[in-house]
Motif scaffolding. Structure first.
Motif, PDB file in Angstrom:
ATOM      1  N   SER A 468      16.953  -1.652   4.742  1.00 11.48           N
ATOM      2  CA  SER A 468      15.809  -2.350   5.332  1.00 11.48           C
ATOM      3  C   SER A 468      14.771  -2.618   4.253  1.00 11.48           C
ATOM      4  CB  SER A 468      15.165  -1.516   6.450  1.00 11.48           C
ATOM      5  OG  SER A 468      16.025  -1.365   7.547  1.00 11.48           O
ATOM      6  N   LYS A 469      13.894  -3.587   4.538  1.00 13.91           N
ATOM      7  CA  LYS A 469      12.769  -3.892   3.650  1.00 13.91           C
ATOM      8  C   LYS A 469      11.481  -3.790   4.455  1.00 13.91           C
ATOM      9  CE  LYS A 469      15.236  -6.785   0.324  1.00 13.91           C
ATOM     10  NZ  LYS A 469      15.035  -5.822  -0.781  1.00 13.91           N
ATOM     11  N   MET A 470      10.430  -3.276   3.819  1.00 12.97           N
ATOM     12  CA  MET A 470       9.135  -3.100   4.467  1.00 12.97           C
ATOM     13  C   MET A 470       8.045  -3.734   3.610  1.00 12.97           C
ATOM     14  SD  MET A 470      11.375  -0.650   5.215  1.00 12.97           S
ATOM     15  CE  MET A 470      11.146   0.478   3.847  1.00 12.97           C
ATOM     16  N   PHE A 471       6.903  -4.042   4.267  1.00  9.16           N
ATOM     17  CA  PHE A 471       5.804  -4.708   3.579  1.00  9.16           C
ATOM     18  C   PHE A 471       4.482  -4.138   4.077  1.00  9.16           C
ATOM     19  CE2 PHE A 471       2.562  -7.981   4.140  1.00  9.16           C
ATOM     20  CZ  PHE A 471       2.341  -8.378   2.835  1.00  9.16           C
ATOM     21  N   ARG A 472       3.578  -3.863   3.157  1.00  9.18           N
ATOM     22  CA  ARG A 472       2.238  -3.426   3.515  1.00  9.18           C
ATOM     23  C   ARG A 472       1.230  -4.169   2.649  1.00  9.18           C
ATOM     24  NH1 ARG A 472       4.724  -1.875   7.059  1.00  9.18           N
ATOM     25  NH2 ARG A 472       4.716   0.143   8.153  1.00  9.18           N
ATOM     26  N   SER A 473       0.006  -4.372   3.225  1.00  4.49           N
ATOM     27  CA  SER A 473      -1.033  -5.121   2.529  1.00  4.49           C
ATOM     28  C   SER A 473      -2.341  -4.361   2.600  1.00  4.49           C
ATOM     29  CB  SER A 473      -1.189  -6.508   3.156  1.00  4.49           C
ATOM     30  OG  SER A 473      -2.192  -7.242   2.486  1.00  4.49           O
ATOM     31  N   PRO A 524     -10.850 -12.335   0.799  1.00  5.83           N
ATOM     32  CA  PRO A 524     -10.794 -11.282  -0.232  1.00  5.83           C
ATOM     33  C   PRO A 524      -9.399 -11.174  -0.835  1.00  5.83           C
ATOM     34  CG  PRO A 524     -11.914 -10.498   1.737  1.00  5.83           C
ATOM     35  CD  PRO A 524     -11.314 -11.819   2.096  1.00  5.83           C
ATOM     36  N   ILE A 525      -9.371 -10.777  -2.089  1.00  7.90           N
ATOM     37  CA  ILE A 525      -8.085 -10.597  -2.766  1.00  7.90           C
ATOM     38  C   ILE A 525      -7.333  -9.420  -2.140  1.00  7.90           C
ATOM     39  CG2 ILE A 525      -6.993  -9.969  -4.949  1.00  7.90           C
ATOM     40  CD1 ILE A 525      -9.165 -11.501  -6.382  1.00  7.90           C
ATOM     41  N   LYS A 526      -6.038  -9.641  -1.893  1.00  5.81           N
ATOM     42  CA  LYS A 526      -5.193  -8.607  -1.278  1.00  5.81           C
ATOM     43  C   LYS A 526      -4.215  -8.050  -2.294  1.00  5.81           C
ATOM     44  CE  LYS A 526      -4.929 -10.697   3.335  1.00  5.81           C
ATOM     45  NZ  LYS A 526      -3.969 -11.141   4.355  1.00  5.81           N
ATOM     46  N   ALA A 527      -3.773  -6.824  -2.033  1.00  7.90           N
ATOM     47  CA  ALA A 527      -2.644  -6.241  -2.761  1.00  7.90           C
ATOM     48  C   ALA A 527      -1.489  -6.108  -1.780  1.00  7.90           C
ATOM     49  CB  ALA A 527      -3.008  -4.887  -3.345  1.00  7.90           C
ATOM     50  N   ASN A 528      -0.410  -6.805  -2.056  1.00  7.63           N
ATOM     51  CA  ASN A 528       0.789  -6.728  -1.220  1.00  7.63           C
ATOM     52  C   ASN A 528       1.795  -5.777  -1.863  1.00  7.63           C
ATOM     53  OD1 ASN A 528      -0.269  -8.498   0.565  1.00  7.63           O
ATOM     54  ND2 ASN A 528       1.017 -10.236  -0.002  1.00  7.63           N
ATOM     55  N   MET A 529       2.357  -4.874  -1.086  1.00  6.30           N
ATOM     56  CA  MET A 529       3.342  -3.914  -1.583  1.00  6.30           C
ATOM     57  C   MET A 529       4.660  -4.094  -0.832  1.00  6.30           C
ATOM     58  SD  MET A 529       0.715  -0.715  -1.622  1.00  6.30           S
ATOM     59  CE  MET A 529      -0.071  -1.423  -0.170  1.00  6.30           C
ATOM     60  N   HIS A 530       5.734  -4.171  -1.591  1.00  2.09           N
ATOM     61  CA  HIS A 530       7.059  -4.398  -1.015  1.00  2.09           C
ATOM     62  C   HIS A 530       7.926  -3.156  -1.235  1.00  2.09           C
ATOM     63  CE1 HIS A 530       6.359  -8.784  -0.519  1.00  2.09           C
ATOM     64  NE2 HIS A 530       5.518  -8.559  -1.520  1.00  2.09           N
ATOM     65  N   PHE A 531       8.390  -2.583  -0.146  1.00  2.08           N
ATOM     66  CA  PHE A 531       9.216  -1.381  -0.176  1.00  2.08           C
ATOM     67  C   PHE A 531      10.623  -1.717   0.308  1.00  2.08           C
ATOM     68  CE2 PHE A 531       4.838  -0.266   0.706  1.00  2.08           C
ATOM     69  CZ  PHE A 531       4.579   0.778  -0.176  1.00  2.08           C
ATOM     70  N   SER A 532      11.573  -0.879  -0.084  1.00  6.10           N
ATOM     71  CA  SER A 532      12.944  -1.058   0.407  1.00  6.10           C
ATOM     72  C   SER A 532      13.567   0.304   0.677  1.00  6.10           C
ATOM     73  CB  SER A 532      13.799  -1.834  -0.597  1.00  6.10           C
ATOM     74  OG  SER A 532      13.990  -1.082  -1.778  1.00  6.10           O
ATOM     75  N   LEU A 533      14.404   0.313   1.687  1.00  7.53           N
ATOM     76  CA  LEU A 533      15.226   1.471   2.029  1.00  7.53           C
ATOM     77  C   LEU A 533      16.666   1.052   1.783  1.00  7.53           C
ATOM     78  CD1 LEU A 533      15.139   4.362   3.269  1.00  7.53           C
ATOM     79  CD2 LEU A 533      15.487   3.282   5.497  1.00  7.53           C
ATOM     80  N   SER A 534      17.273   1.580   0.732  1.00  6.53           N
ATOM     81  CA  SER A 534      18.577   1.083   0.286  1.00  6.53           C
ATOM     82  C   SER A 534      19.697   1.517   1.218  1.00  6.53           C
ATOM     83  CB  SER A 534      18.868   1.579  -1.130  1.00  6.53           C
ATOM     84  OG  SER A 534      19.194   2.962  -1.112  1.00  6.53           O
ATOM     85  N   ILE A 538      17.770   5.510   0.069  1.00  2.00           N
ATOM     86  CA  ILE A 538      16.729   5.827  -0.909  1.00  2.00           C
ATOM     87  C   ILE A 538      15.556   4.866  -0.733  1.00  2.00           C
ATOM     88  CG2 ILE A 538      16.177   5.883  -3.369  1.00  2.00           C
ATOM     89  CD1 ILE A 538      19.031   6.801  -3.861  1.00  2.00           C
ATOM     90  N   LEU A 539      14.365   5.435  -0.607  1.00  2.00           N
ATOM     91  CA  LEU A 539      13.137   4.664  -0.411  1.00  2.00           C
ATOM     92  C   LEU A 539      12.479   4.415  -1.756  1.00  2.00           C
ATOM     93  CD1 LEU A 539      11.037   3.474   1.594  1.00  2.00           C
ATOM     94  CD2 LEU A 539       9.946   5.738   1.600  1.00  2.00           C
ATOM     95  N   SER A 540      11.996   3.182  -1.970  1.00  2.00           N
ATOM     96  CA  SER A 540      11.346   2.872  -3.238  1.00  2.00           C
ATOM     97  C   SER A 540      10.298   1.788  -3.059  1.00  2.00           C
ATOM     98  CB  SER A 540      12.378   2.427  -4.283  1.00  2.00           C
ATOM     99  OG  SER A 540      13.063   1.265  -3.840  1.00  2.00           O
ATOM    100  N   LEU A 541       9.326   1.784  -3.953  1.00  2.00           N
ATOM    101  CA  LEU A 541       8.333   0.715  -4.045  1.00  2.00           C
ATOM    102  C   LEU A 541       8.855  -0.261  -5.094  1.00  2.00           C
ATOM    103  CD1 LEU A 541       5.602  -0.665  -3.636  1.00  2.00           C
ATOM    104  CD2 LEU A 541       4.602   1.002  -5.210  1.00  2.00           C
ATOM    105  N   ASP A 542       9.218  -1.455  -4.657  1.00  5.82           N
ATOM    106  CA  ASP A 542       9.890  -2.403  -5.542  1.00  5.82           C
ATOM    107  C   ASP A 542       8.931  -3.321  -6.285  1.00  5.82           C
ATOM    108  OD1 ASP A 542      12.279  -1.374  -4.614  1.00  5.82           O
ATOM    109  OD2 ASP A 542      12.418  -2.829  -2.993  1.00  5.82           O
ATOM    110  N   ARG A 543       7.836  -3.715  -5.616  1.00  9.70           N
ATOM    111  CA  ARG A 543       6.985  -4.736  -6.206  1.00  9.70           C
ATOM    112  C   ARG A 543       5.592  -4.659  -5.601  1.00  9.70           C
ATOM    113  NH1 ARG A 543       9.120  -9.415  -4.209  1.00  9.70           N
ATOM    114  NH2 ARG A 543       7.303 -10.475  -3.375  1.00  9.70           N
ATOM    115  N   ALA A 544       4.597  -5.014  -6.395  1.00  7.65           N
ATOM    116  CA  ALA A 544       3.228  -5.115  -5.903  1.00  7.65           C
ATOM    117  C   ALA A 544       2.591  -6.361  -6.515  1.00  7.65           C
ATOM    118  CB  ALA A 544       2.422  -3.865  -6.250  1.00  7.65           C
ATOM    119  N   ASP A 545       1.851  -7.104  -5.712  1.00 11.29           N
ATOM    120  CA  ASP A 545       1.229  -8.351  -6.160  1.00 11.29           C
ATOM    121  C   ASP A 545      -0.202  -8.429  -5.664  1.00 11.29           C
ATOM    122  OD1 ASP A 545       3.765  -9.408  -7.165  1.00 11.29           O
ATOM    123  OD2 ASP A 545       4.280  -9.626  -5.044  1.00 11.29           O
TER     124      ASP A 545
END
Length: 886
Positions: A468-473, A524-534, A538-545
């Protein structure tokens, strides 16, 4: 119709009978890595072999001890290491799978409870490290597991007879993030490309469902697994749905893992430890003098080994003996135990064994009657008392044992490996949905970041589908930190004391704010974080923008400049607008919830002066007004942020440590290969000496091909090398063994060649003369039935036949004059080659086709007089010839 559990992308394909492979002859394997033993299954297309089969080890066993040992400078794995357990228990490392990712205190406590006397220390990561010699050589748990995985890869390659690197590894469901990451790093060190980690219950479910049909009914099945070190119960829902394949509607099986509950410290080993303690007390009582056998590692290793056998006997008998020679010092130990006494010693274990099953039913809301089957897997489920307790709780006379208790998991994992491989195509489908066995939260912290409900959120609910893939801002203007943690501190993996699994520092957000804050920001400027559950859980933080939205004035073509060019202006405007839209939407995160670029309102356009034009003629307007106008546009783009993982206890091996570990393991692999080559050449030399001596003494034919002087000299050389083999040769290397063998073969090969030719040559001559007779018949048939064959080609075969006959007569006459002790006048191979040459010529001649009959064209006058009849006659005449050709 059963509800559909998963999209098409979640389908995994598995087959039991028919497998289709790519031309590269791909092969994959699976590993069931247990606490005490390891099993390997191979998927490979080989004539006469099952497409999915268990790889046997060097002792022809279907499972191998999960052991690594270092002794006299050599590394020993599997069965070789098992032979040293009783003599050198401190040098044979076991239970190593369960030490990955564990804090040192937890690992040390576990080893002590198992009476394992390893020399350990705490490493820089806070995990356990093993000192293996007095030189200070140390290995981590990952390195030891890597050695064991390398051993499994060697078994798979030997079984498949081709190189294999792709594998699926089965893991217990309770494995947390540290264990899963550590296992993947161990596989990397061993050179294995892990396609995925699969939970053990999913492997069993695959094996269960592959040959069944769920189109008429869905069912709930519980897989109850008690292995050597743990117990779990997994609730799996099997069903089917309709799908279109090649225009036809077909039924596709699927399953979904709905819940798993476990006890990671309850297994067959706990039963054995009860017996160990019982017999240790009995031995201490017999010996007296305050002796406690538990303080002597060798004695405990011997006792544990015999207790395992005693427990196995009790599974089939009401009583079992135990006998240990020289348990301590010169004191032997002999005793017996009844099954009733064993069951009494383990009284609390029987109740604990039901808890995972009870919890699964309780949380699912299902009753025991609603469960279609309870499948037993794992070696400890063979204990009669455990089966009786399960039957009593479930209210069933019989439990379900349709799967192989030892091999179901590894075979199911092999099916998963076949599906994930690019080189293997399978013909049967079954959908698989497994989930994360732990819930995870994400927590944000940093300067000016308020701690509230939004800063700590549930990221992965328990049993969330894999992968699965997850997203938080987050709206923030400074750099910050991200922590990933287990959802509950009360439900942590075994041995884990801290819920935090990873911490990251996100930087670059402050710089982005400073750079773009002076621009006309629309939000306002946002920080987007992209997570994945392989797929491996295994859970990981893949990318932040950093996502920036700005509003700015842009020049666009003016609309309706004149009546005549309104159409052109409109088209130009549309084209330009499309270009702006594409530009403004470039790098936009569609899953962030940010609105795409849109034009400003009509009122804003009026305020901007877009429609303020005087009432003049079209010609004057075109001259007076510019061709473009200013317009407000929103643009959205993102700036990558830097992610740094913060070091901490229980972290994975660093890149530098991994590189050093690879170097150490490669050196060990090279040394092992040389050791095995040396042992093989030593065995070859020893075998050659014994076999040759036996032939010289027993074969009467030896006297026909060698003189007594030759035999005596040869035997003396054999004795000389044999003496060297058991004296100076004990420490010789592979090259020296090969040199001695070559020296003996230089003497023996000519004699053995003459011995072989003694029987082979007459057989070859007999075959050649029979073929000469056959050739006479073949040539006669050619002349009778194939008159079109070229005469020169037929004559070539006739001449070749005569030459072969003359050569045989000549060579046989020479051989009669030749002594059997000297080089033969000719060999069987020479005779065969001459026959084969003639056979090729005959085969080529037989391929010459019959020429098509020539059709005589009529003269011009005949064609005119006969008209259509001539053509008709020609066609009729052709027909029989064409039929003859067919």
């Amino acid at each position: 119709m059963a509800r559909r559990l998963l999209p098409k992308l979640a389908l995994i394909v598995a087959a039991l009978a028919v497998l289709f492979f790519s031309p590269s002859q791909s092969a994959v394997f699976s590993v069931d890595l247990g606490s005490e033993s390891v099993k390997v299954a191979v998927v490979n297309l080989k004539p006469g072999q099952s497409p999915i089969s268990i790889a046997i080890n060097e002792m022809s066993k279907r499972k191998s001890p999960a052991l690594v040992s270092f002794h006299d400078g050599d590394r020993l794995l599997g069965e070789e290491a098992a032979g040293l357990v009783a003599r050198y228990p401190q040098k044979v490392y076991s239970q190593i799978r369960d030490l990955i990712g564990k804090p040192y205190s937890s690992a040390k406590s576990f080893l002590d409870s198992m009476y394992l006397p390893f020399d350990t220390k705490e490493d820089s990561r806070g995990t356990v490290s093993f000192r293996i010699d007095e030189n200070g050589t140390e290995y981590s748990s990952e390195e030891l597991v890597a050695m064991l995985l390398g051993y499994t890869a060697a078994l798979a390659e030997f079984h498949a007879k081709i190189p294999i690197k792709d594998a699926v590894i089965a893991v217990p469901p309770y494995f947390g993030q540290a264990e899963r990451r550590g296992l993947l790093q161990a596989a990397e060190l061993s050179g294995i490309n892990v396609l995925a980690l699969i939970n053990e219950h999913s492997g069993a479910a695959l094996q269960y469902g592959i040959d069944k049909d769920f189109s008429n009914e869905s069912r709930h099945v519980i897989f109850y697994d008690m292995g050597s070190s743990s117990t779990y119960a997994a609730l799996v829902y099997f069903s089917a749905y309709k799908s279109k394949e090649y225009g036809k509607t077909v039924s596709v099986n699927q399953f979904q893992v709905q819940d798993v509950r476990w006890n990671s410290e309850l297994g067959g080993q706990q039963m054995e430890l009860r017996l160990v303690e019982y017999f240790a007390n009995e031995f201490n009582a017999q010996v007296g003098d305050g002796i406690d056998v538990r303080r002597f590692p060798k004695a405990m290793a011997k006792l544990k080994k015999q207790v395992k056998r005693t427990k196995e006997i009790l599974s089939a008998n009401t009583a079992a003996p135990i006998s240990v020679e020289s348990l301590h010092g010169d004191i032997d130990f002999r005793s017996t135990i009844t099954r009733d006494k064993f069951e009494e010693l383990c009284e609390d274990i029987w109740e604990k064994s039901l808890l995972p099953l009870k919890e699964v039913l309780e949380h699912s809301g299902l009753s025991a009657e609603q469960i279609y089957a309870v499948e037993l897997i794992g070696g400890a489920t063979r204990v009669p008392k455990l089966q009786a307790k399960l039957q009593e709780f479930l209210g069933r006379k019989e439990l379900d044992r349709h799967l192989d208790a030892d091999e179901a998991i590894v075979l199911g994992a092999a099916l998963h490996a076949a599906n994930l491989s690019d080189g293997i195509k399978l013909n049967r489908k079954i959908g698989m949905v497994d989930g994360s066995l732990y819930g995870f939260v994400v927590e944000l912290s940093g300067l000016d970041l308020l701690k509230d409900e939004s800063s700590r959120q549930l990221l992965v609910p328990r049993m969330k589908k894999l992968p699965s893939k997850m997203f938080r801002s987050i709206n923030h203007n400074k750099d910050f930190e991200v922590s990933l943690a287990y959802e509950s501190e009360h439900q942590l993996p075994p041995g884990v004391t801290s819920p935090i699994i990873a911490q990251y520092k996100i930087s670059g957000l402050k710089d982005a704010n400073e750079k773009y804050s002076s621009r006309n920001l629309s939000s306002p400027i946002k920080a987007n974080m992209h997570f994945s559950l392989s797929r491996s859980g295994i859970l990981s933080l893949d990318r932040a923008d950093a996502v920036i939205e700005i509003t700015e004035w842009v020049e666009v073509p003016r609309k309706n400049l004149t009546i005549e060019n309104s159409t052109i202006s409109s088209n130009t405007s549309n084209e330009s607008g499309a270009g702006d839209s594409s530009e403004s939407n470039e790098n936009l995160e569609t899953d962030s919830g940010i609105n795409k670029t849109s034009d400003i309102s009509a009122e804003e356009q009026i305020d901007s002066g877009a429609n303020k034009t005087p009432n003049i003629s079209a010609e004057e307007q075109a001259v007076a007004e510019p061709a473009t106008e200013r317009k407000l546009k929103k643009r959205s783009f993102r700036v990558p942020l830097k992610i740094d993982e913060i070091a901490g206890s229980g972290m994975s091996l660093s890149k530098d440590i991994l590189a050093e570990a690879k170097r150490k393991l490669q050196a060990l692999d090279k040394k092992d290969a040389e050791r095995k080559r040396t042992a093989e050449l030593k065995n070859n030399l020893e075998g050659y000496i014994y076999t040759t001596k036996e032939k010289i003494e027993t074969l009467e034919e030896f006297e026909k091909v060698s003189t007594s002087e030759e035999r005596q000299s040869f035997v003396e050389k054999l004795d000389e090398v044999q003496d060297w083999l058991y004296t100076d040769g004990e420490d010789a290397n592979a090259t020296e063994f090969q040199e001695r063998l070559d020296q003996l073969k230089a003497v023996g090969d000519p004699i053995f060649f003459r011995l072989k030719e003694l029987t082979a040559r007459p057989v070859a001559v007999d075959l050649a003369r029979k073929y000469i007779d056959e050739l006479k018949q073949i040539v006669q048939e050619w002349k009778t039935t194939k008159s079109w064959l070229p005469k020169d080609r037929v004559d070539e075969v006739i001449n070749g036949t005569e030459k072969l006959k003359s050569w045989l007569d000549e060579k046989e006459a020479e051989q009669k004059k030749t002594s059997g002790f000297s080089k033969p006048a000719f060999t069987s191979e020479e005779a065969y080659l001459k026959v084969f040459d003639l056979q090729n010529k005959v085969a080529n001649i037989n391929k010459i086709p019959k020429p098509k009959p020539k059709i005589q064209k009529p003269t011009k006058n005949e064609s005119e007089s006969s008209g259509q009849n001539t053509d008709s006659d020609e066609k009729v005449d052709e027909q029989p010839e064409a039929h003859d050709e067919l």
